[in-house]
Every structure is written in C-alpha cells, then in structure tokens.
Design a protein around this motif. Structure first.
Motif, PDB file in Angstrom:
ATOM      1  N   ALA A 119       0.842  -1.189   0.000  1.00  0.00           N
ATOM      2  CA  ALA A 119       0.000   0.000   0.000  1.00  0.00           C
ATOM      3  C   ALA A 119       0.880   1.243   0.000  1.00  0.00           C
ATOM      4  CB  ALA A 119      -0.913   0.000   1.215  1.00  0.00           C
ATOM      5  N   ASP A 120       0.324   2.362  -0.479  1.00  0.00           N
ATOM      6  CA  ASP A 120       1.101   3.602  -0.520  1.00  0.00           C
ATOM      7  C   ASP A 120       1.093   4.341   0.806  1.00  0.00           C
ATOM      8  OD1 ASP A 120      -1.563   4.321  -0.590  1.00  0.00           O
ATOM      9  OD2 ASP A 120      -1.298   5.929  -2.049  1.00  0.00           O
ATOM     10  N   ARG A 121       0.423   3.777   1.810  1.00  0.00           N
ATOM     11  CA  ARG A 121       0.383   4.366   3.157  1.00  0.00           C
ATOM     12  C   ARG A 121       0.021   3.248   4.127  1.00  0.00           C
ATOM     13  NH1 ARG A 121      -4.201   8.375   1.420  1.00  0.00           N
ATOM     14  NH2 ARG A 121      -3.018   8.034  -0.509  1.00  0.00           N
ATOM     15  N   PHE A 122       0.260   3.476   5.412  1.00  0.00           N
ATOM     16  CA  PHE A 122      -0.064   2.426   6.374  1.00  0.00           C
ATOM     17  C   PHE A 122      -1.472   2.562   6.919  1.00  0.00           C
ATOM     18  CE2 PHE A 122       1.881   5.742   9.048  1.00  0.00           C
ATOM     19  CZ  PHE A 122       0.932   5.875  10.046  1.00  0.00           C
ATOM     20  N   GLY A 142     -12.092   7.078   1.726  1.00  0.00           N
ATOM     21  CA  GLY A 142     -10.877   7.608   1.120  1.00  0.00           C
ATOM     22  C   GLY A 142     -10.356   6.724  -0.008  1.00  0.00           C
ATOM     23  N   LYS A 143      -9.161   7.049  -0.474  1.00  0.00           N
ATOM     24  CA  LYS A 143      -8.528   6.331  -1.572  1.00  0.00           C
ATOM     25  C   LYS A 143      -7.297   5.587  -1.067  1.00  0.00           C
ATOM     26  CE  LYS A 143     -11.328   8.102  -4.690  1.00  0.00           C
ATOM     27  NZ  LYS A 143     -12.328   7.262  -5.425  1.00  0.00           N
ATOM     28  N   LEU A 144      -6.928   4.547  -1.814  1.00  0.00           N
ATOM     29  CA  LEU A 144      -5.773   3.744  -1.469  1.00  0.00           C
ATOM     30  C   LEU A 144      -5.171   3.193  -2.750  1.00  0.00           C
ATOM     31  CD1 LEU A 144      -4.128   2.334   0.859  1.00  0.00           C
ATOM     32  CD2 LEU A 144      -5.727   0.424   0.637  1.00  0.00           C
ATOM     33  N   LYS A 145      -3.865   3.287  -2.873  1.00  0.00           N
ATOM     34  CA  LYS A 145      -3.184   2.713  -4.031  1.00  0.00           C
ATOM     35  C   LYS A 145      -2.356   1.523  -3.563  1.00  0.00           C
ATOM     36  CE  LYS A 145      -1.655   5.089  -7.478  1.00  0.00           C
ATOM     37  NZ  LYS A 145      -0.928   6.033  -8.368  1.00  0.00           N
ATOM     38  N   VAL A 146      -2.515   0.404  -4.253  1.00  0.00           N
ATOM     39  CA  VAL A 146      -1.773  -0.814  -3.944  1.00  0.00           C
ATOM     40  C   VAL A 146      -0.939  -1.202  -5.154  1.00  0.00           C
ATOM     41  CG1 VAL A 146      -1.929  -3.259  -3.328  1.00  0.00           C
ATOM     42  CG2 VAL A 146      -3.526  -1.619  -2.322  1.00  0.00           C
ATOM     43  N   THR A 147       0.340  -1.443  -4.944  1.00  0.00           N
ATOM     44  CA  THR A 147       1.221  -1.888  -6.018  1.00  0.00           C
ATOM     45  C   THR A 147       1.460  -3.380  -5.882  1.00  0.00           C
ATOM     46  OG1 THR A 147       2.322   0.263  -6.116  1.00  0.00           O
ATOM     47  CG2 THR A 147       3.474  -1.600  -7.097  1.00  0.00           C
ATOM     48  N   LEU A 148       1.088  -4.122  -6.915  1.00  0.00           N
ATOM     49  CA  LEU A 148       1.285  -5.559  -6.959  1.00  0.00           C
ATOM     50  C   LEU A 148       2.581  -5.845  -7.696  1.00  0.00           C
ATOM     51  CD1 LEU A 148      -2.356  -6.445  -8.066  1.00  0.00           C
ATOM     52  CD2 LEU A 148      -1.456  -6.426  -5.732  1.00  0.00           C
ATOM     53  N   THR A 149       3.400  -6.704  -7.131  1.00  0.00           N
ATOM     54  CA  THR A 149       4.712  -6.987  -7.721  1.00  0.00           C
ATOM     55  C   THR A 149       4.955  -8.484  -7.784  1.00  0.00           C
ATOM     56  OG1 THR A 149       5.602  -4.922  -6.797  1.00  0.00           O
ATOM     57  CG2 THR A 149       7.198  -6.557  -7.566  1.00  0.00           C
ATOM     58  N   ALA A 150       5.513  -8.931  -8.903  1.00  0.00           N
ATOM     59  CA  ALA A 150       5.959 -10.320  -9.039  1.00  0.00           C
ATOM     60  C   ALA A 150       7.300 -10.312  -9.749  1.00  0.00           C
ATOM     61  CB  ALA A 150       4.946 -11.149  -9.826  1.00  0.00           C
ATOM     62  N   ILE A 151       8.239 -11.127  -9.271  1.00  0.00           N
ATOM     63  CA  ILE A 151       9.553 -11.198  -9.910  1.00  0.00           C
ATOM     64  C   ILE A 151      10.025 -12.649  -9.910  1.00  0.00           C
ATOM     65  CG2 ILE A 151      10.697 -10.553  -7.729  1.00  0.00           C
ATOM     66  CD1 ILE A 151      12.909  -9.279  -9.457  1.00  0.00           C
ATOM     67  N   ASP A 152      10.444 -13.112 -11.080  1.00  0.00           N
ATOM     68  CA  ASP A 152      10.932 -14.481 -11.273  1.00  0.00           C
ATOM     69  C   ASP A 152      12.448 -14.437 -11.364  1.00  0.00           C
ATOM     70  OD1 ASP A 152      11.477 -17.059 -11.976  1.00  0.00           O
ATOM     71  OD2 ASP A 152      10.575 -16.947 -13.973  1.00  0.00           O
ATOM     72  N   PHE A 169       2.333  -1.967   4.315  1.00  0.00           N
ATOM     73  CA  PHE A 169       3.081  -0.761   3.956  1.00  0.00           C
ATOM     74  C   PHE A 169       4.554  -1.051   4.180  1.00  0.00           C
ATOM     75  CE2 PHE A 169       4.945   3.344   5.478  1.00  0.00           C
ATOM     76  CZ  PHE A 169       4.910   4.005   4.256  1.00  0.00           C
ATOM     77  N   ARG A 170       5.350  -0.875   3.151  1.00  0.00           N
ATOM     78  CA  ARG A 170       6.784  -1.165   3.217  1.00  0.00           C
ATOM     79  C   ARG A 170       7.554   0.151   3.252  1.00  0.00           C
ATOM     80  NH1 ARG A 170       9.406  -5.865   2.072  1.00  0.00           N
ATOM     81  NH2 ARG A 170       7.439  -6.691   1.255  1.00  0.00           N
ATOM     82  N   TYR A 171       8.514   0.246   4.175  1.00  0.00           N
ATOM     83  CA  TYR A 171       9.283   1.474   4.303  1.00  0.00           C
ATOM     84  C   TYR A 171      10.684   1.145   4.808  1.00  0.00           C
ATOM     85  CZ  TYR A 171       8.302   1.038   9.313  1.00  0.00           C
ATOM     86  OH  TYR A 171       8.221   0.586  10.606  1.00  0.00           O
ATOM     87  N   VAL A 172      11.541   2.132   4.787  1.00  0.00           N
ATOM     88  CA  VAL A 172      12.921   1.941   5.228  1.00  0.00           C
ATOM     89  C   VAL A 172      13.188   2.814   6.442  1.00  0.00           C
ATOM     90  CG1 VAL A 172      15.363   2.195   4.620  1.00  0.00           C
ATOM     91  CG2 VAL A 172      13.731   1.344   2.920  1.00  0.00           C
TER      92      VAL A 172
END
Length: 840
Positions: free
Chosen positions: A361-364, A370-380, A481-484
């Motif tokens: 998610a773009d926020r925790f 409200g609105k929420l953006k989710v980024t789906l990722t796949a890597i081989d 939510f992923r962050y550093v």
C-alpha cells in the motif's frame, strides 16, 4: 470454510517465510521439502505465553518436520510488563505478537481460546468460574476439531503441582477436550464447520525444577524420553539453541533465555489413549499413505527432495508441479491435510523458482471513504517460465480480480498499480477479539470461525495466481506498507483502516481530591487533510462540563490539537462511579474512538482503538509531599496518578541519581521492578539512603524475587534495597477483595494526613499485591496484613522504618494497578506513604 482455512494458512506461512531471514535460501528450501513429506501433527496445550516448551516445539517442527502448534488458553493480559506501561488488553496484544514471533523461530503455529488472563490465581476453581468452563472447553474442542492433531500434549498436570490455578485449569480442560472433541453430541453446533476428531493419544510433558520433582518424573508410568539437545546441521543449531532464541521473544516478560547446547532430556507420559512404546508417534502413519491417493503424491515429493540441488533448486519444480493436481484434488474435497499441503507446496515451488510476490500500500493507514493505491509486484529469479499473473483482492470494498500481466522476464519485476476506493462504511481496524467488550474474563467474538485464531485479520489480502505451463500456483499475501528505517533497514507495517480523526484521552481516569474544578484535555488527531468539526464532552449527572463542545480545524494528516474542558462536581463528594464521554463530529459522521499505537522493534506495529470514554472518581485526600522524584522501572503509569494528587513529579535520570540534588524532593518513589532493571539505581543506593537519613521519604514499589529454580547463582539485585536487611519472597495475595488487617493504628501510614479505614481497600482490581517481603530486620514495622482464602497471613506487603531523620517504606501492594484504575482508597493510602516523613 475451505477458502477461509486455506487463506489463513497461506498468510501464516507467508509471514513465517518473510520473517525467518536467518533460515533463508537453501536451509529454508530443504526444510520446506522435508516438511512436505511429513503428514503428522502435534498440539501442545497450556495457559499463557511462555508456558510452552519451546525446545519440544522446535524439535517436533524443525526436527521431525511435524505440523506443530501451541494452544495458549490466554494472551497473557494479566501479567506484568517489563518493556513498557501497557497493561491488560494492550499487554495481551503485545504478547500475542511475541508468541507469533517465537513461533516463526521454532516453526510451530499458534492458537488461543477466548479466555482472559485475569492475574495470578491459586485455584483452578476460580479460573474455571471466571473463564466459563463450558465456553473455554468449547474453544479447545473447536481448535482440536479443526487442527486435527494426531497427538495432544499437555504442558501441565491439572494438579496443585502446577502452581498457578490457570495452569491447572488448562490441563483440566485439555483432558476434557481430548474426549469431547471425538463426541458428536458435544458442541454439535461446531459440526457445520468441523468434524469430530479423536487424537491417537493424550500425553503430559512432565517437567521437573527440583530434585524431588525429578524423582517423581522418574517414577511416571508409560514414560518416554526424547532429547531436544540434538544438533540440526541444516539449521546449524540444536533445538535447545533454537528454543533459547524463540523464548527470548517474550521480551515483555523479561524472558531472555540461554541458547543451550548439549543433551536435554524431555519426558512424556500417557494420560489417555494408546500408550506409545518408544516414540510419540508409535503406530501413527505420518506419511502420505494415510490419505486417499496419497501414495503417488508421496513418491513425487520424496523424489523432489532427493533430487534437490542447492545451486539449482528450480530443476525440481516440474516434479512438484506434477504432484500439485493430486494435492489440489484433496484440498477441493475439503481434506484438511490437502488444504494445508497445497499451500505448503505452492510456497515451496515459489522458493525453488525464486518467485517473489508482494502487495504494498502507498500508506499504512486508510480512512473510510478515502482512496488507497496498492502496487502488486511479481519477480521471477530463475529459469522457470511463468506466463501470467492474476491477483484476487479481498477485504476492502467488493472483491476484485486484477490481470497483472505476463510473462515474467528473468529478474525483472512485473508491477501493477491498483487504485481502490475505501467504502464509507468500512470498519476501522481492530484486533478481532477486542471489537466487542469482553464478558467478565472471556472475550466476546461474534464470528465463531475466528475463535482460536492468533493474529488480527488483515485488512486487505492479495491472492496471486501465477501460471506456469499447464499449471498454476496460488500465493496469498497480506497488503502491507513497506518502508525503510534509517537504523533498522527495510520494515513492513500492517495496513490499517482508521477514522478521519482520532479522539484520544491523555487522562482516561480523572480523580478529584477536592471539589475544585479540573481541566480535562481531549486530543484530536487528523488522519486526513483539512479535517474540521467539533469535539464534544459529556458527563453523567452530578457533573458539569464547560464548554460542551469546541471546534477544531486541522490542515494536514498527522496534525494534532489539544482541546481543554473544565469538569466540576456539582456536589462533593459527588457520584463516585461516574463517567465521561468524548466524541467528534466531522462531515456528518460521529467518531467515538481514540487510537493506541504499540511500537516495539521485536514485533510488528499494532494499532488498537478504544472508546473515547473515561471515569470520574472522587478521592478526598490531603498530601503533604508536593515535589516527587520518580525512578521509573519497567514502566508504569503511577507518575500520572501522583500528578492528579496535585504533586509535581519529576522522572529521575541516571545523571539525577548520580549527581542531582535529591534534597529538592519531599519524597522519592521507585517504579515497579526498578531494582530489577536499573543498574544506575542500584549503583546509587547509598546516595538514596543518605537522602533518607537527611530527612527524605523513600517509597519502594514491588520488585521480582529471583526464582531459585532458575537461579544463575549470581548476587541478587534486591540484596540491598533498604537501610536494613529484608528479603523479597514470592508470596502474593491474588484475591482483590481479600480482607486487610491494620497492624498498628499508630503508624503514620494509617493515620495521617488521611485516616485509613477498611473502606479504602474496597473496589481494588485484579490483586492486592505481589512479591511480599518474606523476612525483615526488626527495625521494620509492618503496616498491613492480608491473605488469600484459607492461607496464612502475609504481613510483609508494606514495611515501614524511620532511618535517621527520614522514612523508608517498602510496599509491594499493587499500586501500579490501583492508581491508574482510579481506586479512591489507593490514592488516599499512597498519599500517606508519600507524606509519612512529614508526620510525627
């Protein structure tokens, strides 16, 4: 039902794989392949977080590759907190996550019943009465029927040998549940979702802490032995070492444990069912042959494990994919092992092929409407060809399916951004067991399918269906939510749904020591930009609130404003059990909750919402000590209570103790477990005693005596707490209504500035006190005596002595519980403790 079970298993496995960084790569794949070949299970039952035998769990899960689980009756709400001030439900949230962290290390799963830990008790009768015998028995039966263990292991015996009444009760209920789970006439309402289940045997994991107990264990009938000190070369550790790492996750309990090497004998004795001859799983088939059509599956999975090459794990993916249709058929038929193993198989295929999927998610925090953006990722990251990725998203709004694309190119992330609208009626996030108020000492959980579950239900999940050739695998991930963090590196935080604003109460219990008006602050914090509305405050009859409401306008999310109201009793003493309620109106909505964020480095950040309501209490008192130095220990909320008395409280640092002017304080108080956790306090004890000798007053709250069963042989941190010797024991008074005898009305603690009566011990919560002094020098005068029913008097709860010109008091009554709860009598007594040096 099958979908819910499969989804829960998948999320649990994914969390385990993500968190277990020290078992990544080849060891993780080897464990996964070996586990696929084992179709056997064991369930351990006990009462609390930390009761489990982590070495046995690690041995069964990591060594024998068995499906292993721990069923804790409670979440540990009634204990003490060594890392912060959270108590009760919040402490239960922490300990839930600590158990899950421990399970990620030892490889087991975690379950709970609805029972609440209400504190130490000495009888199983009190436990079963407060928990509700039939309700918690039903929960254990439910877990057994759904988990279907081959063997059940009790951690306790169900006798006084176990000590804690809740320990005894867990074994009593566990034994009953073993038989009841197999009886279709018991709890028949469960049979819509589960089948009766009879485990092969019920065992007791006998323990011994003393030579006498060791002799008892040696005489147990039908006893078998296993060694948790065995070394696992794949993991590079023994199961005793793994247990030490796992047990050390119980940080709120101060359970840091050694990583033991060498032999470690463990004993099991039969309680019911077929007695084993040498091994816990004697006469139990734990291979795929136990399942219809399982022989061929077992052959393929064994072949995959045998042909596994660490440098090219992708080469066994075709074998695993060949086994998948047969496993999927079992899952579709509702076979619990089929459901479980299909999830394990898909995760193993992902590991072998270097396939990583995630939903970020773009926020925790999201808000209803409200609105929420989710980024789906796949890597081989291998040569396995994955042709397409489809993602099903569930939890926020209507279920939707997203075509993420494909094929996956080698080591090239495939991403897809998804915009979501959060429905206006989306519930705010809350651990499911806290959604409704509890029933006495038992949580109220509306959805029966959630009973037994350990972790909060994710707000949003993403199920990745990844095709390869003619087949596909399914991987479930919670949206997070992923962050550093600049110190800790990459972290994740669970996605939460929060209201537009939070209405927090810095002072949930407002105590009136006189009829004078008091200010009450209500904090409003924005979770959206341009948050505007009104904060309202209401109180019960007999109390006046001014003003009744105040406007707020916050420009940006995260901004906070303190709103100040005045509360006045219309008569004094006023209604002694009154309440107030705060709420916000914003955009036509009413918000009646505050938020508590629990953030510690060893567990995921947790968000808990609580009603914006508090208590108004009346405690007419006088206090003669006005400036207080407080030496915080493990963490408590006593300083805020002292401020409500009208005291000026300063938290003392190491520098203050070492070189500060202690004579500036009328009294100095040490917090709970302060001598246990603060070396600077122990080092500066001579300065504190000199402060007392010069005329100061020192009040020492409870500290934990070292348990001789686990003694390290070192010097006790409690050896020199007072001006004269005394010994802290392990005695406690667990019944909060236990009678209290006054031993000398001449003692200033009982007579001035407030005359103490038996009424001051009414309305106490959870317990009278703990870790009373067991021996003391004749210079000390005992003030109170109390005892649990049918037990000896315990006069060592409060020791008083004059030392030089000042007064020293040791008191292990549970002030850390009573003062934050607003118990009027506790306020009056503690005011006398602080004032004792000024009373002749």
């Amino acid at each position: 039902m099958k979908t819910l079970l499969a989804c829960g298993i998948a999320i649990a496995l994914a969390a385990s794989l993500f968190a277990q960084r020290n078992l990544s790569g080849t060891p993780e794949i080897e464990l996964a392949l070996e586990r696929l070949n084992v179709v056997g299970s064991v369930l351990m039952i006990a009462a609390h977080p930390d009761d489990e035998n982590t070495a046995a769990l690690a041995y069964w899960a990591r060594g024998r590759k068995l499906r292993t689980a721990y069923l804790s009756a409670t979440r540990g709400e009634g204990g003490q907190n060594l890392i912060g001030s959270e108590q009760g439900d919040l402490l239960g949230v922490i300990r839930t996550q600590e158990l899950l962290a421990a399970r990620r290390i030892d490889g087991a799963e975690q379950f709970f019943t609805r029972a609440i830990d209400f504190g130490f008790t000495k009888t199983p009768q009190e436990t079963l009465e407060k928990w509700g015998h039939d309700q918690i028995l039903s929960d254990m039966v439910w877990v057994i029927r759904r988990y279907q263990p081959d063997v059940i292991v009790l951690r306790f015996s169900g006798t006084p040998r176990d000590g804690h009444g809740q320990h005894q009760a867990s074994a009593i209920l566990g034994k009953e549940a073993y038989f009841a789970a197999a009886d279709p006439t018991r709890f028949p309402e469960q049979l819509k979702f589960a089948k009766p289940w009879k485990a092969k045997r019920l065992m007791w994991n006998a323990f011994a802490f003393t030579p006498a107990e060791e002799k008892e264990v040696e005489k147990l009938p039908a006893r078998i032995e296993f060694d948790t000190g065995l070394y696992n070369p794949v993991l590079g550790k023994s199961y005793g070492e793994i247990a030490g790492i796992s047990r050390s996750e119980h940080r709120s309990q101060g359970m840091g444990s050694p990583e033991r090497r060498g032999p470690s004998r463990n004993f099991l004795t039969i309680v019911a069912g077929d007695a084993p001859r040498k091994d816990l799983f004697d006469d139990i088939d734990i291979t795929w042959k136990r399942l219809p059509g399982g022989a061929r599956i077992g052959e393929l999975l064994a072949k995959a494990a045998a042909q596994f090459a660490p440098e090219h794990p992708e080469k066994i993916v075709p074998i695993l994919l060949e086994a998948r249709p047969s496993v999927a058929t079992l899952a579709e038929q509702g076979n619990p092992w089929g459901i479980r193993k299909l999830t394990e198989l898909d995760e193993a295929i992902a590991l072998c092929s270097g396939l990583w999927v995630g939903a970020e998610a773009d926020r925790f925090a999201a808000v209803p409407g409200g609105k929420l953006k989710v980024t789906l990722t796949a890597i081989d990251r291998s040569s396995v060809p994955f042709s397409s990725v489809t993602v099903r998203m569930q939890g926020v709004g209507e279920e939707r399916t997203v075509e993420a694309g494909g094929p996956l190119a080698y080591n090239s992330p495939l991403t897809k951004a998804v915009d979501l609208s959060v429905p206006p009626n989306q519930p705010i996030s809350q651990p499911f067991w806290l959604v409704k108020p509890p029933e006495t000492s038992r949580y109220s959980i509306e959805d029966p399918l959630l009973i037994g579950r350990a972790d909060p239900v994710p707000v949003l999940t993403a199920t990745f269906r990844v095709k390869t050739g003619a087949g596909q695998i399914s991987l479930v991930r919670p949206v997070s939510f992923r962050y550093v963090d600049r110190v800790q590196g990459e972290l994740t935080r669970p996605l939460t749904v929060v209201p537009a604003v939070a209405v927090d109460l810095p002072t949930p219990v407002l105590v009136f020591t006189s009829k004078a008006p008091r200010r009450l602050q209500v904090q409003v914090k924005a979770n959206v930009d341009q948050a505007a509305g009104d904060i309202h405050l209401e109180a019960d009859a007999g109390w006046r609130v001014e003003p009744s409401s105040l406007p707020f306008k916050l420009q940006s999310a995260g901004e906070q404003e303190d709103m100040t109201f005045t509360v006045t009793p219309t008569s004094f003493p006023a209604n002694a059990a009154a309440h107030f309620h705060a709420f916000a109106t914003i955009g036509g909505a009413k918000v009646e909750s505050g938020v508590q964020t629990i953030a510690y480095t060893h567990i995921p950040t947790q968000t808990v919402f609580y009603p914006s309501s508090g208590a108004l209490r009346v405690a007419p008192l006088t206090v003669l000590a006005h400036k207080i130095g407080y030496i915080m220990g493990a963490g408590d909320e006593v300083p805020d209570a002292l401020r409500q008395m009208g005291c000026d409280v300063m938290l003392l640092s190491e520098n203050d103790l070492t070189s500060g002017d202690l004579s500036a304080f009328d009294a100095i108080v040490t917090g709970v477990r302060a001598y246990n956790v603060r070396a600077d306090l122990r080092a500066n004890q001579p300065r504190l005693l000199q402060y007392v000798n010069n005329g100061g007053t020192m009040v020492v709250q409870y500290n934990v005596a070292e348990d001789r069963r686990f003694s390290t042989g070192g010097d006790s941190n409690l050896a020199h707490m007072g001006p004269y010797p005394f010994t802290v024991g392990r005695d406690r008074v667990t019944v909060e209504e236990a009678p209290v005898e006054f031993l000398s009305m001449k003692n200033p603690v009982l007579r001035a500035p407030n005359v103490i009566t038996s009424k001051d011990f009414e309305g106490w919560v959870q317990e009278r006190g703990l870790y009373f002094a067991s021996q003391w020098d004749p210079h000390y005068e005992t003030v109170f005596s109390s005892h649990d029913p049918k037990e000896k008097d315990l006069p060592g709860g409060t020791l008083f002595t004059r030392y030089g010109k000042g007064v020293y008091i040791f008191s292990s009554y549970a002030w850390f519980r009573q003062l934050p709860a607003g118990v009027p009598g506790a306020y009056r007594i503690f005011a006398n403790l602080l004032s004792a040096g000024k009373v002749q």
